[in-house]
Design a protein around this motif. Structure first.
Motif, PDB file in Angstrom:
ATOM      1  N   TYR A 177      50.622  31.301  80.157  1.00  0.00           N
ATOM      2  CA  TYR A 177      49.845  32.530  80.148  1.00  0.00           C
ATOM      3  C   TYR A 177      48.635  32.352  81.065  1.00  0.00           C
ATOM      4  N   PRO A 178      48.510  33.150  82.136  1.00  0.00           N
ATOM      5  CA  PRO A 178      47.355  33.020  83.028  1.00  0.00           C
ATOM      6  C   PRO A 178      46.045  33.338  82.312  1.00  0.00           C
ATOM      7  N   LEU A 179      45.037  32.515  82.585  1.00  0.00           N
ATOM      8  CA  LEU A 179      43.671  32.737  82.110  1.00  0.00           C
ATOM      9  C   LEU A 179      42.823  33.065  83.331  1.00  0.00           C
ATOM     10  N   PHE A 180      42.287  34.286  83.393  1.00  0.00           N
ATOM     11  CA  PHE A 180      41.498  34.681  84.561  1.00  0.00           C
ATOM     12  C   PHE A 180      40.014  34.391  84.346  1.00  0.00           C
ATOM     13  N   LEU A 181      39.302  34.328  85.451  1.00  0.00           N
ATOM     14  CA  LEU A 181      37.847  34.233  85.423  1.00  0.00           C
ATOM     15  C   LEU A 181      37.275  35.438  86.146  1.00  0.00           C
ATOM     16  N   ILE A 229      39.208  21.281  74.740  1.00  0.00           N
ATOM     17  CA  ILE A 229      38.227  20.594  75.589  1.00  0.00           C
ATOM     18  C   ILE A 229      38.633  20.678  77.052  1.00  0.00           C
ATOM     19  N   GLU A 230      39.903  20.374  77.337  1.00  0.00           N
ATOM     20  CA  GLU A 230      40.374  20.420  78.729  1.00  0.00           C
ATOM     21  C   GLU A 230      40.262  21.829  79.296  1.00  0.00           C
ATOM     22  N   ARG A 231      40.631  22.843  78.512  1.00  0.00           N
ATOM     23  CA  ARG A 231      40.530  24.221  78.977  1.00  0.00           C
ATOM     24  C   ARG A 231      39.098  24.562  79.369  1.00  0.00           C
ATOM     25  N   SER A 232      38.154  24.189  78.551  1.00  0.00           N
ATOM     26  CA  SER A 232      36.758  24.503  78.836  1.00  0.00           C
ATOM     27  C   SER A 232      36.252  23.770  80.071  1.00  0.00           C
ATOM     28  N   GLU A 233      36.707  22.538  80.248  1.00  0.00           N
ATOM     29  CA  GLU A 233      36.301  21.788  81.433  1.00  0.00           C
ATOM     30  C   GLU A 233      36.848  22.426  82.710  1.00  0.00           C
ATOM     31  N   VAL A 234      38.086  22.889  82.670  1.00  0.00           N
ATOM     32  CA  VAL A 234      38.685  23.543  83.833  1.00  0.00           C
ATOM     33  C   VAL A 234      37.952  24.850  84.141  1.00  0.00           C
ATOM     34  N   VAL A 235      37.640  25.632  83.112  1.00  0.00           N
ATOM     35  CA  VAL A 235      36.932  26.892  83.322  1.00  0.00           C
ATOM     36  C   VAL A 235      35.520  26.619  83.844  1.00  0.00           C
ATOM     37  N   ALA A 236      34.856  25.583  83.333  1.00  0.00           N
ATOM     38  CA  ALA A 236      33.516  25.243  83.831  1.00  0.00           C
ATOM     39  C   ALA A 236      33.551  24.919  85.322  1.00  0.00           C
ATOM     40  N   GLU A 237      34.566  24.180  85.747  1.00  0.00           N
ATOM     41  CA  GLU A 237      34.698  23.871  87.174  1.00  0.00           C
ATOM     42  C   GLU A 237      34.934  25.141  87.979  1.00  0.00           C
ATOM     43  N   ALA A 238      35.757  26.032  87.454  1.00  0.00           N
ATOM     44  CA  ALA A 238      36.013  27.290  88.158  1.00  0.00           C
ATOM     45  C   ALA A 238      34.742  28.117  88.285  1.00  0.00           C
ATOM     46  N   ILE A 239      33.928  28.124  87.238  1.00  0.00           N
ATOM     47  CA  ILE A 239      32.667  28.871  87.284  1.00  0.00           C
ATOM     48  C   ILE A 239      31.768  28.318  88.375  1.00  0.00           C
ATOM     49  N   LEU A 240      31.635  26.999  88.439  1.00  0.00           N
ATOM     50  CA  LEU A 240      30.751  26.399  89.434  1.00  0.00           C
ATOM     51  C   LEU A 240      31.281  26.594  90.855  1.00  0.00           C
ATOM     52  N   GLU A 263      34.522  40.078  90.761  1.00  0.00           N
ATOM     53  CA  GLU A 263      35.687  39.389  91.298  1.00  0.00           C
ATOM     54  C   GLU A 263      36.464  38.750  90.150  1.00  0.00           C
ATOM     55  N   ILE A 264      37.781  38.746  90.278  1.00  0.00           N
ATOM     56  CA  ILE A 264      38.640  38.150  89.249  1.00  0.00           C
ATOM     57  C   ILE A 264      39.683  37.275  89.937  1.00  0.00           C
ATOM     58  N   GLU A 265      39.805  36.044  89.438  1.00  0.00           N
ATOM     59  CA  GLU A 265      40.844  35.148  89.957  1.00  0.00           C
ATOM     60  C   GLU A 265      41.384  34.309  88.798  1.00  0.00           C
ATOM     61  N   THR A 266      42.537  33.721  88.989  1.00  0.00           N
ATOM     62  CA  THR A 266      43.123  32.865  87.958  1.00  0.00           C
ATOM     63  C   THR A 266      42.356  31.553  87.900  1.00  0.00           C
ATOM     64  N   ALA A 267      41.909  31.182  86.697  1.00  0.00           N
ATOM     65  CA  ALA A 267      41.202  29.921  86.507  1.00  0.00           C
ATOM     66  C   ALA A 267      42.164  28.800  86.138  1.00  0.00           C
ATOM     67  N   THR A 268      43.137  29.116  85.273  1.00  0.00           N
ATOM     68  CA  THR A 268      44.122  28.134  84.837  1.00  0.00           C
ATOM     69  C   THR A 268      45.234  28.873  84.114  1.00  0.00           C
ATOM     70  N   GLU A 269      46.181  28.145  83.560  1.00  0.00           N
ATOM     71  CA  GLU A 269      47.226  28.718  82.730  1.00  0.00           C
ATOM     72  C   GLU A 269      47.256  27.977  81.400  1.00  0.00           C
ATOM     73  N   LEU A 270      47.496  28.722  80.326  1.00  0.00           N
ATOM     74  CA  LEU A 270      47.598  28.149  78.999  1.00  0.00           C
ATOM     75  C   LEU A 270      49.052  28.160  78.569  1.00  0.00           C
ATOM     76  N   GLU A 271      49.470  27.133  77.880  1.00  0.00           N
ATOM     77  CA  GLU A 271      50.866  27.024  77.472  1.00  0.00           C
ATOM     78  C   GLU A 271      50.999  27.180  75.969  1.00  0.00           C
TER      79      GLU A 271
END
Length: 209
Positions: free
Chosen positions: A199-203, A17-28, A185-193
């Motif tokens: 492990y970097p998760l890109f967007l 859930i937290e991962r998806s919320e962080v990625v959603a913020e990065a998308i917006l 464009e590609i940037e780091t959205a968050t990191e997963l542990e």
């Protein structure tokens, strides 16, 4: 290793859930989503990313006209459908759909395509990107999150359907352009542990030509 159908009932963990919320913020922060846009989340599982994005758009006064939660796992879609019923989300629906293997879902093309940790499950990356492009109107937006190239330790050795241990960003951007996308464009959205490693998760964001 349990299948996605078998894991569906327990999929919505605090971590997911937290991962998806962080990625959603990065998308917006990267994609201008117009009010009343039509969106599809591919390989959506229980729809965590699409619903997180939809919630934020509603809060901003720019709700989606439609959200399709698409996945090949009937177990995942059953959980997603229950969430839609519980939340009375009339604008959202589920759809069985496997990227590359199935024709585009009815109701397309869409203004926005979302995909989170899906690409590494598809054997042919060019075919996957072409399939994502086929879901979009010209000028529509892609928001795709996945792992940077890693040594194979992120997933359990018995994990289901792993074809790639992440992606090299420059190469992936080139494949996206070849598939019919621009403004990639590609940037780091968050990191997963996992087990003390990060492990970097890109967007990747792009526009359909």
């Amino acid at each position: 290793m349990a299948t996605f159908d078998e894991r569906a009932a327990d999929w919505d963990t605090p971590e997911h859930i937290e991962r998806s919320e962080v990625v959603a913020e990065a998308i917006l922060g990267r994609v201008a989503v117009a009010s009343r846009a039509r969106a599809i989340e591919v390989g959506a599982g229980t729809g965590l990313l699409g619903l997180a994005l939809a919630d934020r758009l509603v809060a901003r006064g720019t709700p989606l006209a439609e959200l399709v939660i698409a996945d090949p796992s009937s177990g995942m879609l059953d959980v997603a459908a229950a969430k839609l019923r519980d939340r009375h989300l009339a604008f959202a629906r589920t759809e069985p759909f496997a990227l590359v293997a199935d024709p585009p879902p009815a109701g397309g093309p869409f203004d926005l395509v979302l995909a989170q940790l899906v690409l590494h499950h598809v054997e042919s990356t060019p075919a996957a990107l072409a399939g994502l492009r086929a879901l979009l109107v010209a000028g529509g937006s892609l928001a795709l999150a996945d792992l940077d190239a890693e040594d194979g330790t992120f997933h359990d050795p018995a994990a289901e359907g792993i074809h790639h241990h992440g992606f090299e960003r420059r190469q992936l951007a080139g494949l996206a352009r070849e598939a019919g996308f621009r403004d990639v464009e590609i940037e780091t959205a968050t990191e997963l542990e996992r087990d003390g490693r990060r492990y970097p998760l890109f967007l990747l964001t792009a526009v359909a030509s």
